[in-house]
Design an enzyme around this catalytic site. Structure first.
Site, PDB file in Angstrom:
ATOM      1  CE  LYS A  22      16.498  25.166  73.544  1.00 55.26           C
ATOM      2  NZ  LYS A  22      17.958  25.091  73.623  1.00 55.26           N
ATOM      3  CG  ASN A  23      17.955  21.321  75.050  1.00 59.90           C
ATOM      4  OD1 ASN A  23      18.115  22.286  74.301  1.00 59.90           O
ATOM      5  ND2 ASN A  23      18.000  21.416  76.369  1.00 59.90           N
ATOM      6  CB  CYS A 118      22.596  30.723  77.378  1.00 60.59           C
ATOM      7  SG  CYS A 118      20.927  30.730  76.782  1.00 60.59           S
ATOM      8  CG  ASP A 308      17.666  23.724  80.700  1.00 63.21           C
ATOM      9  OD1 ASP A 308      18.583  24.472  81.087  1.00 63.21           O
ATOM     10  OD2 ASP A 308      17.765  23.005  79.690  1.00 63.21           O
TER      11      ASP A 308
HETATM   12  C1  UD1 Z   1      22.521  20.894  77.758  1.00 57.76           C
HETATM   13  C2  UD1 Z   1      21.248  21.616  77.373  1.00 57.76           C
HETATM   14  C3  UD1 Z   1      20.976  22.772  78.319  1.00 57.76           C
HETATM   15  C4  UD1 Z   1      20.981  22.291  79.777  1.00 57.76           C
HETATM   16  C5  UD1 Z   1      22.255  21.490  80.079  1.00 57.76           C
HETATM   17  C6  UD1 Z   1      22.238  20.858  81.460  1.00 57.76           C
HETATM   18  C7  UD1 Z   1      21.209  21.304  74.967  1.00 57.76           C
HETATM   19  C8  UD1 Z   1      21.279  21.923  73.629  1.00 57.76           C
HETATM   20  N1  UD1 Z   1      21.390  22.107  76.018  1.00 57.76           N
HETATM   21  O1  UD1 Z   1      23.573  21.835  77.621  1.00 57.76           O
HETATM   22  O2  UD1 Z   1      19.705  23.333  77.991  1.00 57.76           O
HETATM   23  O3  UD1 Z   1      20.929  23.410  80.624  1.00 57.76           O
HETATM   24  O4  UD1 Z   1      22.406  20.430  79.116  1.00 57.76           O
HETATM   25  O5  UD1 Z   1      21.109  20.065  81.618  1.00 57.76           O
HETATM   26  O6  UD1 Z   1      20.939  20.127  75.095  1.00 57.76           O
HETATM   27  N2  UD1 Z   1      30.976  21.203  81.016  1.00 57.76           N
HETATM   28  C9  UD1 Z   1      32.344  21.238  81.072  1.00 57.76           C
HETATM   29  N3  UD1 Z   1      33.041  20.852  79.950  1.00 57.76           N
HETATM   30  C10 UD1 Z   1      32.412  20.421  78.822  1.00 57.76           C
HETATM   31  C11 UD1 Z   1      31.010  20.393  78.793  1.00 57.76           C
HETATM   32  C12 UD1 Z   1      30.324  20.785  79.913  1.00 57.76           C
HETATM   33  O7  UD1 Z   1      32.947  21.612  82.070  1.00 57.76           O
HETATM   34  O8  UD1 Z   1      33.095  20.079  77.848  1.00 57.76           O
HETATM   35  C13 UD1 Z   1      30.214  21.626  82.212  1.00 57.76           C
HETATM   36  C14 UD1 Z   1      29.318  22.814  81.937  1.00 57.76           C
HETATM   37  O9  UD1 Z   1      30.000  24.043  82.053  1.00 57.76           O
HETATM   38  C15 UD1 Z   1      28.254  22.632  82.986  1.00 57.76           C
HETATM   39  C16 UD1 Z   1      28.129  21.103  83.093  1.00 57.76           C
HETATM   40  O10 UD1 Z   1      29.329  20.581  82.537  1.00 57.76           O
HETATM   41  O11 UD1 Z   1      28.695  23.144  84.202  1.00 57.76           O
HETATM   42  C17 UD1 Z   1      26.949  20.519  82.347  1.00 57.76           C
HETATM   43  O12 UD1 Z   1      26.931  20.997  81.012  1.00 57.76           O
HETATM   44  P1  UD1 Z   1      26.318  20.133  79.817  1.00 57.76           P
HETATM   45  O13 UD1 Z   1      25.532  19.017  80.387  1.00 57.76           O
HETATM   46  O14 UD1 Z   1      27.431  19.794  78.880  1.00 57.76           O
HETATM   47  O15 UD1 Z   1      25.355  21.165  79.135  1.00 57.76           O
HETATM   48  P2  UD1 Z   1      25.068  21.332  77.584  1.00 57.76           P
HETATM   49  O16 UD1 Z   1      25.158  20.025  76.894  1.00 57.76           O
HETATM   50  O17 UD1 Z   1      25.864  22.456  77.058  1.00 57.76           O
END
Ligand code: UD1
Length: 423
Positions: A22-23, A118, A308
């Site tokens: 999915k991701n 989520c 996850d």
């Molecule tokens: C992706 C996955 C999700 C998984 C996560 C971490 C997808 C669609 N989703 O989510 O299933 O749980 O990686 O492995 O691929 N953060 C910030 N600022 C930002 C972006 C992120 O502070 O601009 C923080 C987030 O709040 C979190 C951390 O960075 O604490 C990691 O998030 P991130 O790796 O970006 O997760 P997603 O890409 O949203």
């Protein structure tokens, strides 16, 4: 709303095919916005999040056609006819933010709603925005939307992520493929989904080095072209089903499973007393002895233990021999499954970002509620081994990320059924 009914206590025997990730698919699909030629993705999973991304891309003028029972998607963005990703679609899924980098890179402007997704913590998008600014984007946040411009086109630059972010790495990586000059991304995410995206972008003509390491170098090119790319298997679905026989006993083969995608997770399974063996078709999993042992888990970016799989692992440890401590280091507020597991008799104490689980002999079936995608499947796994019947409600979360879960598990002997409701 549908619910899932499980009667626990059956050992599982058989095989489970693992779907495309999915991701990975959620970042490969927006890559179509980088080219006016068709992008064909094979091995795509049939999930509601993928349908949400399809609707979003269609709203931007992409034609999307499905073949092979939905497992092949042909995406064609001959021209981006609308540069605004509307709140009504974006609010449903955080990954919608991934259309921002590609639209900006191709046409020099984009408007994208701030995302939803989520309910696991604040989850800002500041890193996506800072990375795009490092490539020369001009950003303005108003009325709940990101208004982005790059009048003369994006320009290569160096950006070091202060925190590892999967989505931000994907967004900036896609944008940099069409930027003028060289981009260097430091402290980049190393997840297999990043490697898969880079493979696809390279097949489209991009010049990328270092994907899968913490430094990625991208040499911008004038244009990208069409390609065909198979989506990597879903390591989170794989890990989830690897846990099923650890809960119930029995032996299950995960078809298409790859150990290299789940090394940190498999090491913890081994420590807990679960055997994982490579076979010609994937991976075979069974418990080494009767009861699993307590283990301590700390989530971390890849190659660490994936956040996850934390909820599913916590559910397993609820019946382990001993006390386990789980530290959640990626998202705050990601223990919402704990109170639901406690309704089934689990002994869990949550203190901020860590949880202490004292194993009990057996969980008991109960009515429980899914609170997010991974939490919902952790309740189903727990229910497979619990005494009596469990009803999991609010399963729309489950349908975002798991394809035909009740079919896959019942094929191995689980007593599980979906009860449809019109409400
Ligand atoms: C992706 C996955 C999700 C998984 C996560 C971490 C997808 C669609 N989703 O989510 O299933 O749980 O990686 O492995 O691929 N953060 C910030 N600022 C930002 C972006 C992120 O502070 O601009 C923080 C987030 O709040 C979190 C951390 O960075 O604490 C990691 O998030 P991130 O790796 O970006 O997760 P997603 O890409 O949203």
């Amino acid at each position: 709303m549908d619910s899932i009914h499980v009667t626990g206590g059956q050992p599982l025997f058989g095989s489970i095919p693992i779907a495309g990730a999915k991701n990975a698919c959620l970042t490969l699909m927006p890559a179509t916005l980088l080219t006016d030629e068709p992008l064909t993705l094979t091995n795509t999973p049939r999930l509601s999040d993928i349908r949400t991304m399809t609707s979003l891309l269609q709203s931007l003028g992409v034609s999307v056609s499905s073949q092979d029972d939905g497992q092949t998607q042909v995406l064609h963005s001959a021209a981006i006819t609308n540069h605004k990703a509307d709140y009504e679609i974006v609010r449903k899924m955080r990954a919608s933010i991934l259309v921002l980098g590609p639209m900006l890179a191709r046409d020099g402007h984009a408007v994208v709603s701030l995302p939803g997704g989520c309910a696991i913590g604040a989850r800002p998008v500041d890193l996506h925005l800072q990375g795009l600014e490092a490539l020369g984007a001009e950003l303005d946040l108003r009325d709940g939307y990101i208004h982005a411009k790059a009048p003369g086109g994006l320009k290569g630059g160096t950006f070091e992520f202060p925190v590892v972010s999967v989505g931000a790495t994907e967004n900036i990586l896609m944008a940099a493929t069409l930027a003028k000059g060289t981009t260097v991304l430091k402290n980049a995410a190393r997840e297999p989904e990043i490697v898969d995206l880079a493979d696809c972008l390279r097949a489209m003509g991009a010049q990328i080095d270092g994907a899968g390491t913490s430094t990625i170098t991208i040499e911008g090119v004038e244009r990208l072209h069409g390609a065909s790319h198979p989506v990597v298997i879903d390591r989170i679905e794989l890990g989830t089903y690897m846990l099923a026989p650890a809960f119930t006993g029995g032996e299950v083969e995960l078809l298409g499973g790859r150990l290299d995608l789940v090394e940190a997770f498999a090491a913890k399974l081994d420590e807990a007393g679960v055997s994982v063996e490579t076979t010609p078709n994937g991976l075979k999993v069974c418990r080494k002895n009767g009861r699993v042992s307590a283990v301590n888990i700390t989530t971390a970016p890849h190659p660490g233990f994936p956040t996850d799989l934390q909820a599913q692992m916590m559910a397993l440890l609820c019946t382990a021999d001993g006390v386990s401590v789980l530290e959640e280091r990626i998202f705050e507020n990601r223990f919402m499954h704990a109170p639901e597991l406690m309704r089934m008799g689990a002994q869990i104490e949550v203190h901020g970002g860590s949880a202490t689980v004292t194993g009990v002999d057996r969980l008991r079936g109960a009515p429980v509620m899914a609170t997010d995608l991974r939490a919902s499947v952790s309740l189903i796994l727990a229910a497979l081994a619990a005494k009596g019947k469990t009803t999991v409600s609010r399963v729309y979360h489950l349908d975002r990320g798991y394809e035909r879960v009740e079919e896959k598990l019942s094929a191995c002997g689980a007593l599980i059924e979906r009860v449809k409701s019109d409400g």
